[in-house]
Design a protein around this motif. Structure first.
Motif, PDB file in Angstrom:
ATOM      1  N   HIS A 261       0.818  -1.212   0.000  1.00 55.97           N
ATOM      2  CA  HIS A 261       0.000   0.000   0.000  1.00 55.97           C
ATOM      3  C   HIS A 261       0.852   1.262   0.000  1.00 55.97           C
ATOM      4  N   HIS A 310      -6.702  -2.550   4.395  1.00 53.68           N
ATOM      5  CA  HIS A 310      -7.919  -2.336   3.601  1.00 53.68           C
ATOM      6  C   HIS A 310      -7.905  -3.182   2.332  1.00 53.68           C
ATOM      7  N   HIS A 311      -6.783  -3.803   2.050  1.00 56.77           N
ATOM      8  CA  HIS A 311      -6.749  -4.751   0.930  1.00 56.77           C
ATOM      9  C   HIS A 311      -7.269  -6.119   1.355  1.00 56.77           C
TER      10      HIS A 311
HETATM   11 CU   LIG Z   1      -4.100   0.347  -0.404  1.00 56.04          CU
END
Ligand SMILES: [Cu+2]
Lengths: 550, 207
Positions: A261, A310-311
Motif C-alpha cells: 500500500h 484495507h486490501h
Molecule cells: Cu491500499
C-alpha cells in the motif's frame, strides 16, 4: 568575474553530454556516477520497459475482447497479467519519477553538484538492471513465466511450478535498488542544500522526493524479507507461510500490503511533486499553500503506512481491526485533497498556458480525483465486500497508478526533457498525442468501474456474455490510448535526434533553480554555487492577491 | 536541521556527517528487515505458546551462551579498534580488528556444530521427524533456521567488511583523520550483535 560572464554565453561551457571522461562510448554512460547521466540511464531503461508492459496490457485487452479464447490460452493469459503487473509496478512506476527526474533534477533544484552518494547511485541502477534481466530470464527459462499475479499470494506462489524464485529474486533486487535511491535522496536533501536553501525554500518536488525517500526506506525492507521468506519456503519448506505445515498465508498478505500500500505513495507522491512544479509555472502564480502541500506529502507518508489491511477486508480480520483500517483509509483522503485544493487554488486567476506539460498535469488532477474517490468507495467496509476482487479495483488501481504516476512521468517528460537534452519536441504533435492518450485512457478504464460494479471478477480469463459490451469498449479504448502513447513517444524520440535546439535557460518561465543553469546543464550543474535568497515560485506578476491575503 | 553553514561546505569537502547518516539509514532498513521476522515470531509464539516452550528445550543453551559472550566481546574489540586508531595506534587497531574477525569465525564454528547437532536429531525443515510434530514445533524450528541463518549471513558479511577495513587501514586509506569507514563497519558489527541479543532469549531462554 570574467569567467562567470563568459560561462553565460552558450557553447563556452562543457555540458554534461559533451564531457569526455575516462571512458568511451557506452562506458562513458554505464560507468558514470554523474547524477544526470544516471537519470538518463534510468530513463532509457524505464521507458523501454514501459513499452513492454504496455504491449502486455494491450494483449490482455485483446484477449478479453470476446468471452473464452480470443488469442491465447488461460496459462499464457495468467502470465500476461502477472508480468504486466510486475513490470509496470516494480520496474516502471516504483523507480519511476525519483529514479529519472529525481536523479537528474533533485541536486540541481537544491543547489548541489551531485547526490550524496554518487557511486551508490550507480549501484542502484545496476541492481535495477539486474532485476530487469532476471524478469526476462523468468519469462523465457523452462518452467514458464510466473502466473501468480503481481501480488504473489501464498499458497499458490509456493505451489506453482513456474519460475517463481527468479521472479521473486528480481523483485527483491528492485526493492534494494529502490531503498538505495531513497537513502541517497534523504541524505542529499539533509546535507547538500546550497547556502540559503533552507527547508521551506526547497521546491515542492524535493519535498515530495524527501517524503518518498522515507517511505522507500521504511517499508521496502518488509517486502524484501517477505519475498525472501517465500523463496526460502519454496526451497526448504520451512513452513512459515505454508498452511500445510501450520504457517499462516494471511500473515503473508499483511506483510505484503504493509509494503504494497505505501508503495502506491512511492509512485504517486513524486508525481504530485512534479505537478506542484508545473502548475505554478504554467499559471504564473506562486503555489498556493506551499507548506500545506509540503506537509501533506509527509502526512500521506505517515497515514499511508497505516492502512494496508484495507486490501484484506474480505480475508478475515476482527471487526475492530476492520473498522480502524477503514477509518484510517478515509483519513488518507485528507492530505490528498489538501493537495488537489491547493493546486486548484493556484490555478485560480492565473494566466494559464496550456502547453503539453500543463495538459498532462491538469489530466493528472482529473484522473487522480476519480482514482482517489473510487478508493474511498472501496474503503467503506460494506461496499468493499461487494466490490472486492472485481474490475472496480482494477479501474481504481489504473486511475491511481497510471493516472497519477504514469501521467506524472509524461508531464515530467514534456516539462524537463528539453532541459535535459537541449532540444525541444513538436508542440502541436505533443498536444494531439495528449488528447488521444487522455481520451483513450478514459474509454479504456472507465468501463472497468461499471462492469466491476456489476460483478465482473478481476483476473478472470473468461466472462459471461453480458459483460462483453464493456470489454469491447475498453479494448477499443486500449487501441486509442496505445496509439496516443506511441505518437507521444515518437514525438519525444524524434526530438532527441532532430528536435529544434534550445539554448535559453528558462524554457517555460519556471522559478526554480534548474531554470537558472545553462541548457543542457554543465557537468557540475552550476557555474558557481547559487546563494538562495528567495523561495521558489516567487512570481512577480499576477501575484498581488496572494500577497495581500498573507 | 537548518544548519546552513554545514550544507554550504558539504559539496566541496568530505562530509563525515553525510556518510554516517547514510550508514544509519541503511542500518535502519536492516532493523526493519529483521523486524518483519520478529513480527512473525511474535504472532506464532502467541498462537503456539506451549509448543514453543517445549521446542526451545531442545536448544543447546551452552553453545548459545558462549556465542552470546563471543559476539558481545567482539563488539567491544571493534569499538576498541576505532578508539585505538583515533589515538594513532595503527598496529593495535589492526590487531583488534583481526580479533573481531576471529570472534566472528568462532561464532560461526559454534553455529555449525549447533546446526549439525540439530540436523542429526532430525530437527531440520522437511525432515520426517519434524513433520510428524505439532505445527507450533515445526514453526519454531522454521523460524529458528531462518532467523539464525539470516543472522549468520550478516555475521559473514560483517567479517568480510572488517577484513576490507583491515586492508584499508594497512594502506592508510583509513587514518585517524579519515576514520568514518571504520566507524561505519563498527556500527554494522554492533547491529549484528544487537540482533543476536534479541535472538538469543527468543530461541534459547524461553523454556
Ligand atoms: Cu491500499
Amino acid at each position: 568575474m570574467a569567467s562567470d560572464a563568459a560561462a553565460v554565453h552558450s557553447n563556452s561551457y562543457e555540458t554534461y553530454l559533451d564531457y569526455k571522461g575516462k571512458h568511451k562510448g557506452i562506458f562513458a554512460w554505464i560507468l558514470s556516477t554523474d547524477h544526470k547521466r544516471i537519470g538518463i540511464l534510468y530513463m532509457v531503461a524505464l521507458l523501454s520497459w514501459f513499452l513492454v508492459g504496455m504491449a502486455l496490457g494491450g494483449l490482455i485487452r485483446l484477449e478479453l475482447l470476446t468471452p473464452g479464447r480470443t488469442i491465447v490460452g488461460p496459462q499464457t493469459y495468467n502470465a500476461f497479467f502477472t508480468l504486466h503487473g510486475v513490470i509496470m509496478l516494480f520496474i516502471f512506476v516504483i523507480p519511476g519519477i525519483p529514479a529519472v527526474f529525481g536523479n537528474f533534477f533533485l541536486p540541481i533544484m537544491i543547489g548541489a553538484e551531485d547526490v550524496a552518494f554518487p557511486r551508490i547511485n550507480l549501484l542502484s541502477w545496476y541492481l535495477y538492471i539486474i532485476g530487469g534481466i532476471l524478469i526476462i530470464l523468468a519469462i523465457f527459462l523452462p518452467g514458464g513465466a510466473p502466473d501468480t499475479g503481481w501480488t504473489f499470494y501464498i499458497p499458490y506462489s509456493i505451489r506453482t511450478s513456474t519460475n517463481m524464485i527468479i521472479t521473486l529474486t528480481a523483485v527483491f533486487l528492485l526493492g534494494f535498488s529502490s531503498i538505495l535511491t531513497g537513502l541517497n535522496f534523504i541524505t542529499t536533501i539533509h546535507r547538500l542544500r546550497a547556502p540559503g536553501m533552507d527547508w521551506f525554500k526547497m521546491p515542492l518536488f524535493s519535498w515530495a522526493l524527501y517524503a518518498t525517500g522515507w517511505i522507500q526506506v521504511i517499508v521496502t525492507p518488509i517486502i524484501g524479507i517477505t519475498l525472501l521468506l517465500v523463496i526460502i519456503e519454496r526451497v526448504f519448506g520451512v513452513g512459515i507461510f505454508d498452511p500445510a505445515l501450520g504457517g499462516d498465508p494471511i500473515l503473508f498478505q499483511h506483510l505484503f500490503w504493509i509494503y504494497s500500500h505505501p508503495a502506491v505513495y512511492i509512485m504517486a507522491v513524486p508525481a504530485m511533486g512534479v505537478i506542484s512544479e508545473i502548475i505554478p509555472t504554467f499559471s504564473r502564480r506562486t503555489i498556493f499553500g506551499y507548506k500545506f502541500i509540503a506537509y501533506s506529502s509527509l502526512a500521506i507518508a505517515l497515514f499511508g503506512s497505516l492502512v494496508w489491511a484495507h486490501h484484506m477486508f474480505a480475508v478475515g480480520m476482527s471487526d475492530s481491526a476492520e473498522f480502524i483500517f477503514s477509518l484510517l483509509t478515509f483519513m488518507v483522503a485528507i492530505p490528498s485533497a489538501i493537495k488537489v485544493f491547493n493546486w486548484t487554488a493556484t490555478l485560480y486567476k492565473g494566466s494559464i498556458q496550456l502547453d503539453p506539460p500543463m495538459l498532462y498535469s491538469l489530466a493528472f488532477i482529473f484522473l487522480f480525483s476519480i482514482g482517489g474517490l473510487t478508493g474511498i468507495i472501496q474503503g467503506a467496509l460494506s461496499v468493499d465486500i461487494h466490490l472486492t476482487d472485481t474490475y472496480f479495483i482494477v479501474g481504481h488501481i489504473h486511475y491511481v497508478v497510471f493516472g497519477t504516476a504514469g501521467f506524472g512521468i509524461f508531464a515530467a517528460l514534456h516539462y524537463w526533457l528539453p532541459k535535459m537534452i537541449g532540444k525541444i519536441y513538436n508542440m502541436k504533435t505533443a498536444k494531439v498525442a495528449f488528447w488521444i492518450t487522455f481520451i483513450g485512457f478514459n474509454i479504456l478504464y472507465f468501463p472497468f468501474f461499471i462492469m466491476g460494479w456489476l460483478g465482473m471478477p478481476r483476473r478472470s480469463y473468461d466472462y459471461l456474455p453480458e459483460y462483453q459490451v464493456y470489454h469491447v469498449i475498453s479494448t477499443v479504448g486500449s487501441w486509442i490510448m496505445i496509439s496516443g502513447i506511441l505518437l507521444m513517444f515518437y514525438n519525444l524520440l524524434k526530438s532527441v535526434y532532430t528536435g529544434k535546439r534550445v539554448t535559453e535557460r528558462n524554457l517555460w518561465g519556471g522559478e526554480t533553480l534548474e531554470w537558472t543553469v545553462p541548457t543542457p546543464p554543465p557537468l557540475t550543474n552550476f557555474e558557481k554555487l547559487p546563494d538562495v535568497t528567495v523561495g521558489p515560485y516567487e512570481y512577480k506578476q499576477n501575484d498581488i492577491e496572494v500577497e495581500e491575503v498573507k | 536541521m537548518s544548519t546552513q553553514e554545514h550544507t554550504a561546505v558539504a559539496h566541496l569537502h568530505r562530509d563525515d556527517v553525510r556518510s554516517r547518516m547514510g550508514m544509519w539509514l541503511f542500518l535502519f532498513t536492516e532493523l526493519i528487515l529483521f523486524g518483519g521476522m520478529f513480527f512473525l515470531y511474535a504472532v506464532y509464539r502467541f498462537l503456539h505458546q506451549a509448543d514453543f516452550h517445549v521446542a526451545a528445550k531442545s536448544m543447546n543453551i551452552l553453545i548459545g551462551t558462549v556465542n552470546t559472550a563471543i559476539l558481545l566481546t567482539s563488539s567491544l574489540t571493534i569499538a576498541l579498534s576505532i578508539a585505538a586508531l583515533q589515538n594513532k595506534k595503527k598496529i593495535l587497531s589492526l590487531i583488534l580488528q583481526g580479533i573481531t574477525v576471529i570472534f566472528g569465525l568462532l561464532f560461526l564454528v559454534n553455529k555449525y556444530f549447533e546446526w549439525s547437532a540439530e540436523i542429526h536429531h532430525g530437527n531440520y525443515p522437511g525432515s520426517p521427524e519434524l513433520i510428524s510434530q505439532s505445527s507450533g514445533h515445526i514453526l519454531f524450528f522454521g523460524l529458528y533456521y531462518v532467523m539464525t541463518g539470516l543472522h549468520g549471513l550478516h555475521v559473514i558479511i560483517g567479517m568480510v567488511v572488517i577484513m576490507f577495513m583491515m586492508r584499508f587501514t594497512i594502506k592508510d586509506v583509513i587514518t585517524p583523520d579519515h576514520i568514518v569507514k571504520l566507524e561505519a563497519a563498527g556500527l554494522y558489527w554492533h547491529l549484528v550483535d544487537i540482533i543476536w541479543i534479541f535472538l538469543f532469549p527468543l530461541f534459547y531462554l524461553i523454556t
